[in-house]
Motif scaffolding. Structure first.
Motif, mmCIF file in Angstrom:
data_model
loop_
_atom_site.group_PDB
_atom_site.id
_atom_site.type_symbol
_atom_site.label_atom_id
_atom_site.label_comp_id
_atom_site.label_asym_id
_atom_site.label_seq_id
_atom_site.Cartn_x
_atom_site.Cartn_y
_atom_site.Cartn_z
ATOM 1 N N SER A 1 -15.565 20.136 -32.266
ATOM 2 C CA SER A 1 -15.035 19.484 -33.325
ATOM 3 C C SER A 1 -14.980 17.885 -33.203
ATOM 4 C CB SER A 1 -13.740 19.903 -33.594
ATOM 5 O OG SER A 1 -13.179 19.858 -34.809
ATOM 6 N N VAL A 2 -15.406 17.115 -34.341
ATOM 7 C CA VAL A 2 -15.540 15.782 -33.957
ATOM 8 C C VAL A 2 -15.105 15.265 -35.340
ATOM 9 C CG1 VAL A 2 -18.063 15.678 -34.813
ATOM 10 C CG2 VAL A 2 -17.102 13.705 -33.255
ATOM 11 N N PRO B 1 -17.327 13.160 -30.074
ATOM 12 C CA PRO B 1 -16.626 14.346 -29.837
ATOM 13 C C PRO B 1 -15.412 14.498 -28.343
ATOM 14 C CG PRO B 1 -18.633 14.848 -29.559
ATOM 15 C CD PRO B 1 -18.801 13.377 -29.680
ATOM 16 N N SER B 2 -14.440 14.860 -28.423
ATOM 17 C CA SER B 2 -13.405 14.644 -27.324
ATOM 18 C C SER B 2 -13.886 15.808 -26.264
ATOM 19 C CB SER B 2 -12.084 14.789 -28.096
ATOM 20 O OG SER B 2 -11.258 14.869 -26.786
ATOM 21 N N GLU B 3 -14.286 16.917 -26.787
ATOM 22 C CA GLU B 3 -14.608 17.802 -25.696
ATOM 23 C C GLU B 3 -15.680 18.942 -26.057
ATOM 24 O OE1 GLU B 3 -10.493 20.433 -25.832
ATOM 25 O OE2 GLU B 3 -11.927 21.036 -24.291
ATOM 26 N N LYS C 1 -17.200 22.728 -26.020
ATOM 27 C CA LYS C 1 -16.974 24.311 -25.856
ATOM 28 C C LYS C 1 -17.923 25.092 -25.754
ATOM 29 C CE LYS C 1 -11.920 23.971 -26.920
ATOM 30 N NZ LYS C 1 -11.470 23.550 -28.366
ATOM 31 N N GLU D 1 -14.515 16.915 -19.709
ATOM 32 C CA GLU D 1 -14.567 17.265 -21.188
ATOM 33 C C GLU D 1 -15.780 17.654 -21.633
ATOM 34 O OE1 GLU D 1 -13.533 14.322 -20.001
ATOM 35 O OE2 GLU D 1 -13.890 12.848 -21.589
ATOM 36 N N PHE D 2 -17.080 17.081 -21.361
ATOM 37 C CA PHE D 2 -18.295 17.465 -21.652
ATOM 38 C C PHE D 2 -18.979 18.618 -21.242
ATOM 39 C CE2 PHE D 2 -18.321 14.240 -24.617
ATOM 40 C CZ PHE D 2 -17.668 12.976 -24.259
#
Lengths: 752, 143
Positions: free
Chosen positions: A440-441, A426-428, A430, A321-322
């Motif tokens: 988006s966090v 953050p979850s991922e 982009k 995801e990173f």
């Protein structure tokens, strides 16, 4: 045999409970007893002098000191004119007069039984003489990073020889590649250069770069190490650092040193060369290059080893995801060091950089632990960005900011300089447009969602043990903990490794910053020196295997917590006098009772049981024979006396080095000759000073239970309890309970 | 009450990194739905009002939160169990009651308009209420 018994009244205290006079009278009548004396103050200079006189004039061969616990007055009783192994301490104060102060009659009876038993033990004691086993005063330091370098300097500067082995062509480890290190933000060239100059100027240090360990054999004081050295292909004496080889090499095969590097000579990685290229050879003005140079094998002998094999950075690719490796400008903190050091990106034109903490750390799927330094590293890098240009926008997304002690100042400084700290990961990540990263966090403190676009994201990744550390498990047989760091086990001895004469320093033991690594290197160096100094005389009280009984089942080899056993020339197990820590786990585990410690043998325990008066409290009282481990249980039982805790005189304690030293054959003998109960008391789980002795003692009880059932005896007669050093109440309560239960069970039917 | 249904031990591992809320598609649209906050309330035993929280029903069970949680906490499952508890206490959104009725009646969550289907040239769809009744019969028996 001429034996002297000395009973102390401890200035009359013991005499208030125990009838010493009657015991003196009785013991005088026992065979072999030359002298029996009562004294009010046995440990005084007068008292000691009296004993020494008797030893000399009567030619005493054994001495019994019936007085306080053997843990008191050790120095006073250490030199009575005969070998200290021939002096037996009988604990009639802590574990008799004080413990049973409410029952003088039975306390006296128990004292008599104690004297009989320890008298018999003393008859079988051997006068062990220390052997001259000086250590080679040389050490091997494995790993040439900041920890290994400092350990080498510290050992060398106290006059001892050091071999520093490093697998890369240069010393300096990870720190050499950093841009700056905290807290003073020095460039590594500054600190390392000073360290290198100390190494250069000290003839005691032998540096072996491009070298790895092949095998290690031998034992503490005398290890033999086989080393393989890869060829550098450049003659260290001829090279003048003109740099021409680097200019012409088409394959990036030349590793070129920096100004402060040591050794400051390039190295060629022949694996990257093209066949028949030879451009470097042609251009070298001093003919320093030999592409045909072969590797070397050497062997060295050292007395002790320091592990300093360091760490490797965690690779965040699995955290897909990173986008590491997939998105542009997503880098790790280590990579950022290189970027800032080599000025690959100019941060003078303001950029927006986001740091994401704990990537792969504190994560049960990757590195479950905290890597200690990453918060400080990100703050260091944030301060750098703000210094280059205060218009650089810096965000740090964190779980917890960990900046202990005075590092807090740097955290405050980072905030003051405008770094924005957001608690929320953050979850991922982009990449909606090239060269930018957006995500988006959720800001957990503000309760708001933030949409962020940055020029770069730095993933703060953690420290994991190096492959070098893991390889050493096979080569030296060291113990690694569940995260693959070197296991030191005891919090009081962080530089020890559960293997004698092997110490650890730096990140191979746990994640730590440069300052702590250097400190730990100093600690390891001191331990090494202590080892050299203490190694001159070693008493051979390590276990001996009776090869007439041994059937090579190898249980001792497997169960030894310190891997001190190996096969001798005849193929029988033998304990190494230097590796062994005298815990006796082998003695306790041998199914044929073929192993005995030098200071406590199976035979001794057996004859002690022979003379043990099973009715010393009368026919109706059950007797419990206790084996108390010397580190926790025995001390706790002594402490009971100090705290005024009493327990029934039905309990009779014998000190053993570890609960794991108690052999099932001795327990079986105790029960089958009429002792009502046998108690084995060891350290609590995870606190055994011999790693798993306590656990083994508990586990072995299953076998013993089965044996008892076969004898139609209650398996509850034999039990194991964990007694912590500060648990005397637990001990006293369990003895009260035990006596009650044995009374209900009735006398051991085998008691005659 | 939550203890009966699941092991609150695992919840203690949550150190509020917020990754679940960061990655939640529902939170992106409706910032009041914060899975990390719900976990925290349940973990500290302050979740009594949770049952009336409409947010519980917004989760689409996409599992992004559970996938990304560094402590392996099954966030989706916990919210699902929270829904069960809410229902047992009589809290359930109107829409879901309507859907339940439609399900029991027709075997589907969305009512089918066969007239419209016929006009569009599609075959009619049967109402399967008897089949649904049979399924529930079996479920009752298994209980």
């Amino acid at each position: 045999m001429k034996i002297g018994i000395y009973l102390c009244t401890c200035e009359g205290e013991i005499e208030k409970v125990i009838d010493i006079d009657s015991l003196v009278k009785e013991a005088s009548g026992w065979s072999g007893i030359t002298d029996v004396h009562k004294d009010a103050f046995l440990c005084s200079e007068d008292g000691i002098r009296k004993i020494r006189k008797d030893v000399e004039s009567s030619g005493l061969e054994r001495v019994l000191i019936a007085a306080c616990s053997p843990f008191f007055k050790m120095e006073e009783f250490s030199d009575l004119g005969l070998n200290k192994y021939l002096v037996e301490r009988v604990n009639i104060r802590e574990q008799c007069s004080r413990a049973h102060r409410n029952d003088p009659e039975n306390a006296t009876k128990k004292t008599k039984a104690m004297l009989r038993i320890f008298l018999e033990k003393a008859k079988y004691s051997q006068p062990l003489q220390p052997l001259q086993l000086p250590s080679l005063r040389s050490a091997l330091v494995i790993g040439g990073g900041v920890a290994g370098i400092n350990a080498s300097i510290d050992i060398a500067e106290t006059g001892n020889e050091v071999f520093l082995i490093e697998k890369n062509p240069f010393l300096g480890g990870k720190v050499a590649g950093f841009h700056k290190y905290f807290p003073r933000m020095c460039p590594p060239s500054c600190g390392l250069e000073l360290m290198f100059s100390k190494i250069k100027s000290n003839p005691n240090v032998h540096v072996l770069t491009s070298s790895e360990i092949d095998t290690i054999s031998g034992s503490p004081c005398n290890f033999e190490i086989f080393i393989k050295t890869s060829p550098r292909h450049i003659d260290m004496d001829k090279c003048v650092l003109c740099g021409k080889c680097l200019e012409v090499c088409p394959h990036n095969a030349i590793v070129y040193p920096e100004g402060f590097s040591y050794p400051c000579i390039p190295a060629i990685n022949k694996g990257l060369c093209a066949v028949d290229c030879n451009k470097c050879v042609a251009v070298c003005p001093v003919d320093a290059i030999d592409l045909d140079e072969e590797g070397k094998a050497t062997n060295i002998k050292v007395g002790a080893i320091v592990l300093a094999t360091g760490w490797e950075p965690f690779d965040p690719t699995p955290l897909a995801e990173f986008g590491y490796g997939r998105l542009e400008n997503v880098v790790t903190n280590i990579e950022f060091e290189k970027i800032s050091k080599e000025k690959k990106i100019s941060f003078e034109e303001p950029k927006k950089v986001a740091f994401i903490q704990c990537v792969g750390s504190r994560d049960e799927r990757h590195l479950p632990y905290c890597s200690d330094v990453c918060c400080m590293v990100s703050i260091k890098q944030a301060l750098f960005l703000k210094e280059v240009n205060p218009d650089n926008e810096v965000y740090i997304f964190y779980n917890d900011i960990r900046t202990p002690g005075e590092y807090e100042e740097l955290y405050q400084k980072a905030r003051r300089r405008g770094t924005i700290f957001i608690k929320g990961i953050p979850s991922e990540l982009k990449q909606d447009e090239p060269q930018k990263i957006n995500f988006s966090v959720f800001d957990t403190v503000a309760g708001k969602r933030l949409d962020i676009t940055t020029d770069m994201v730095v993933l703060a990744t953690g420290i994991k043990p190096s492959q070098g550390t893991i390889d050493l498990k096979e080569k030296i047989g060291i113990v690694l903990n569940k995260n693959n760091f070197v296991e030191s086990h005891i919090q009081c001895y962080p530089q020890d490794t559960q293997r004698n004469a092997v110490f650890s320093a730096g990140c191979c033991r746990a994640p730590m910053d440069v300052s702590r690594s250097i400190e730990s290197a100093g600690a390891a160096a001191i331990k090494t020196l202590q080892f050299f100094n203490n190694c001159t005389e070693i008493t051979p009280d390590n276990p001996a295997v009776n090869i007439l009984k041994c059937d090579v089942c190898k249980r001792c080899i497997e169960e030894c917590p310190f891997k001190a056993y190996s096969f001798d020339e005849k193929g029988f197990p033998k304990s190494d006098i230097m590796k062994c820590r005298r815990c006796g786990v082998c003695m306790g585990g041998c199914p044929l009772a073929a192993i005995s410690l030098g200071g406590l043998s199976i035979e001794q325990l057996s004859v002690m049981l022979d003379v043990f008066d099973r009715s010393y409290l009368g026919e109706d009282e059950p007797l419990i024979l206790g084996f108390l481990c010397k580190n926790d249980a025995y001390r706790a039982v002594d402490d009971a006396a100090l705290k005024g805790i009493t327990y029934p005189p039905n309990f009779f304690g014998i000190m053993v080095p570890c609960a794991g030293a108690v052999n099932g054959a001795i327990i079986a003998k105790a029960i089958s000759t009429g002792i009502d109960g046998v108690l084995i008391a060891g350290c609590p789980d995870n606190q055994c000073h011999y790693i798993h002795g306590s656990t083994l003692a508990k586990a072995r009880l299953t076998d013993i239970s089965n044996k008892l059932k076969e004898m139609y005896l209650e398996p509850e007669r034999v039990r194991f309890i964990s007694i912590g050093r500060d648990d005397p109440e637990k001990f006293a309560d369990s003895i009260e309970e035990y006596v009650e239960e044995l009374k209900k069970m009735g006398r051991n039917p085998l008691r005659l | 009450m939550y203890n009966e249904f699941f092991d609150r031990e695992k919840l203690k591992y949550c150190y509020q990194c917020g990754k679940c809320s960061s990655g939640c598609d529902i939170n992106r649209i409706d910032v009041s739905f914060q899975p990390h906050r719900l976990l925290h309330l349940i973990s500290i035993g302050a979740a009594d009002n949770l049952m009336e929280d409409a947010g519980l029903w917004k989760c689409t069970t996409c599992f992004t939160c559970s996938e990304r949680c560094p402590q392996g906490i099954k966030v989706t499952e916990i919210l699902w169990i929270a829904r069960t508890i809410a229902v047992k206490a009589g809290h359930i959104p109107e829409l879901l009651i309507t859907q339940k009725d439609i399900l029991l009646r027709t075997g589907r969550l969305i009512p089918m308009d066969n007239k419209k289907r016929g006009k569009a040239g599609l075959t009619a769809i049967q109402e399967e209420s008897s089949v649904v009744a049979r399924i529930f019969e079996i479920v009752e028996k298994e209980k």
